[in-house]
Design an enzyme around this catalytic site. Sequence first.
Site, PDB file in Angstrom:
ATOM      1  N   ARG A   1      33.156  32.194  10.673  1.00 25.87           N
ATOM      2  CA  ARG A   1      32.259  32.726  11.648  1.00 25.87           C
ATOM      3  C   ARG A   1      31.262  33.364  10.969  1.00 25.87           C
ATOM      4  O   ARG A   1      31.665  34.318  10.316  1.00 25.87           O
ATOM      5  CB  ARG A   1      33.200  33.673  12.749  1.00 25.87           C
ATOM      6  CG  ARG A   1      32.124  34.406  13.520  1.00 25.87           C
ATOM      7  CD  ARG A   1      32.835  35.197  14.590  1.00 25.87           C
ATOM      8  NE  ARG A   1      33.311  34.247  15.628  1.00 25.87           N
ATOM      9  CZ  ARG A   1      33.694  34.823  16.968  1.00 25.87           C
ATOM     10  NH1 ARG A   1      33.739  35.992  17.204  1.00 25.87           N
ATOM     11  NH2 ARG A   1      34.246  33.843  17.856  1.00 25.87           N
TER      12      ARG A   1
ATOM     13  N   HIS B   1      29.128  27.125  19.215  1.00 25.33           N
ATOM     14  CA  HIS B   1      30.755  27.728  19.296  1.00 25.33           C
ATOM     15  C   HIS B   1      31.560  26.696  19.815  1.00 25.33           C
ATOM     16  O   HIS B   1      32.086  26.503  20.941  1.00 25.33           O
ATOM     17  CB  HIS B   1      30.575  28.880  20.150  1.00 25.33           C
ATOM     18  CG  HIS B   1      31.701  29.690  19.954  1.00 25.33           C
ATOM     19  ND1 HIS B   1      32.917  29.352  19.005  1.00 25.33           N
ATOM     20  CD2 HIS B   1      32.392  30.816  20.501  1.00 25.33           C
ATOM     21  CE1 HIS B   1      33.603  30.294  19.114  1.00 25.33           C
ATOM     22  NE2 HIS B   1      33.549  31.268  20.208  1.00 25.33           N
TER      23      HIS B   1
ATOM     24  N   GLN C   1      35.057  26.968  21.338  1.00 25.24           N
ATOM     25  CA  GLN C   1      34.900  27.683  22.604  1.00 25.24           C
ATOM     26  C   GLN C   1      34.869  26.536  23.607  1.00 25.24           C
ATOM     27  O   GLN C   1      35.680  26.545  24.682  1.00 25.24           O
ATOM     28  CB  GLN C   1      33.859  28.677  22.691  1.00 25.24           C
ATOM     29  CG  GLN C   1      33.898  29.067  24.037  1.00 25.24           C
ATOM     30  CD  GLN C   1      35.176  30.235  24.232  1.00 25.24           C
ATOM     31  OE1 GLN C   1      35.279  30.941  23.383  1.00 25.24           O
ATOM     32  NE2 GLN C   1      35.776  29.894  25.492  1.00 25.24           N
TER      33      GLN C   1
ATOM     34  N   ASP D   1      27.609  34.065  30.020  1.00 26.68           N
ATOM     35  CA  ASP D   1      28.117  34.678  28.409  1.00 26.68           C
ATOM     36  C   ASP D   1      27.363  35.778  28.381  1.00 26.68           C
ATOM     37  O   ASP D   1      26.081  36.086  29.345  1.00 26.68           O
ATOM     38  CB  ASP D   1      27.844  33.475  27.185  1.00 26.68           C
ATOM     39  CG  ASP D   1      28.135  34.040  25.866  1.00 26.68           C
ATOM     40  OD1 ASP D   1      28.924  35.043  26.078  1.00 26.68           O
ATOM     41  OD2 ASP D   1      27.917  33.453  24.990  1.00 26.68           O
TER      42      ASP D   1
ATOM     43  N   CYS E   1      33.503  33.250  28.061  1.00 27.38           N
ATOM     44  CA  CYS E   1      34.231  33.016  26.778  1.00 27.38           C
ATOM     45  C   CYS E   1      34.780  34.315  26.657  1.00 27.38           C
ATOM     46  O   CYS E   1      35.731  34.415  25.675  1.00 27.38           O
ATOM     47  CB  CYS E   1      33.178  32.696  25.755  1.00 27.38           C
ATOM     48  SG  CYS E   1      31.759  33.481  25.458  1.00 27.38           S
TER      49      CYS E   1
ATOM     50  N   ARG F   1      42.336  28.869  23.935  1.00 31.66           N
ATOM     51  CA  ARG F   1      41.681  29.022  22.807  1.00 31.66           C
ATOM     52  C   ARG F   1      42.915  28.708  21.421  1.00 31.66           C
ATOM     53  O   ARG F   1      42.713  28.079  20.489  1.00 31.66           O
ATOM     54  CB  ARG F   1      41.096  30.335  22.348  1.00 31.66           C
ATOM     55  CG  ARG F   1      39.804  30.555  23.027  1.00 31.66           C
ATOM     56  CD  ARG F   1      38.735  29.798  22.678  1.00 31.66           C
ATOM     57  NE  ARG F   1      38.419  29.666  21.480  1.00 31.66           N
ATOM     58  CZ  ARG F   1      37.538  30.621  20.486  1.00 31.66           C
ATOM     59  NH1 ARG F   1      36.907  31.436  21.444  1.00 31.66           N
ATOM     60  NH2 ARG F   1      37.523  30.244  19.265  1.00 31.66           N
TER      61      ARG F   1
END
Length: 327
Positions: free
Chosen positions: A102, A129, A132, A245, A285, A313
């Site tokens: 990340r 991402h 996700q 988000d 998310c 996840r």
Amino acid sequence: MRHFKELADLGPGGIERLLDAADRLLELRGQAAHPRPLQGKSVALVFQKASTRTRVSLEVAVAELGGHPLVITSSGSQLGRGEPIRDTARVLSRMAHAITFRTFSQAEFDEMARYSSVPVLNALTDDGHPMQILADLQTVRRHFSGAQGLQGSQGASARGTSAQGAAEPLPLTALRYCWLGDGNNVAASWIEAAGLLGLDLTLACPEGYEPSSEVLTKARERGGQVQLTRDPEAAARGAHVLVTDVFTSMGQEAEQAARLAAFEGYQLDARLLGLADPRAVVLHCLPAHRGEEISEEVLEGPQSLVWDEAEARLHTAKALLEWAFAP
Ligand code: CP
Ligand code: NVA
């Protein structure tokens, strides 16, 4: 050796295969038949930004697949003192069997992948991402297939129950998707998924905060029906899946005041949800900022799948690790 920079790296039909694997791993959780393909393997989980879900899902996923997770943060390693990513990549490759990363720019991810001799998996950059979106798709597919929500090994709790499974089964391609707010990294991976799966996705973003035209064009060329509007009501009307988000992503903290002003009217609230299909579900998310991009009422309401989405996840992280370690 397989890197996972974006969803397309899974290959043709790869998203569907990964979701099937994630469903199988969900069903097998806690059972003797649960696979352990990472026995004797170590995975370096490298974080240059904060994380709760990605870190915990990957750490638990590696452990439940029989491997050993190593969490490496900037502040707890020489990365924080300026050791180059290319040096870190070569050192980690000599000891660990895979790396998840990340970071900020896509170029930093690409440098890790270029200098690593083991698979590198994208755990979020400023540009995408993809992990996700695998979890989001598993959540939506299970819900609209009429399956039970995930509610996994922990069972549904009073503060984290799942919306009821949909009565009439609908495949992913029969649904209309709506993205509200920032055309950010998570939006970019949703757009990529729309292109790869042929989904109908409408994004409502204010001026100056749209996804990149390159990402939009590629998805449309691949067959996604991807529309962009400034009107949140137009995007929400008739949608089956509403996604939002944060308005200010990690690394953009200095822009927060300007962003809050620009995103006025883009909150996913009961009024917008009321325009959607009556069967509509809500994804985020997380972490969420209640009262900014989403109202408390919607986040905690009966159409919210955010806790299933968070649990997904774990199952999708396991499926992705299985894919990375497949012979
Ligand atoms: N959704 C997500 O990636 O959360 P974290 O930042 O907590 O990992
Ligand atoms: N867009 C958010 C996602 C966090 C999981 C960020 O990049 O901060």
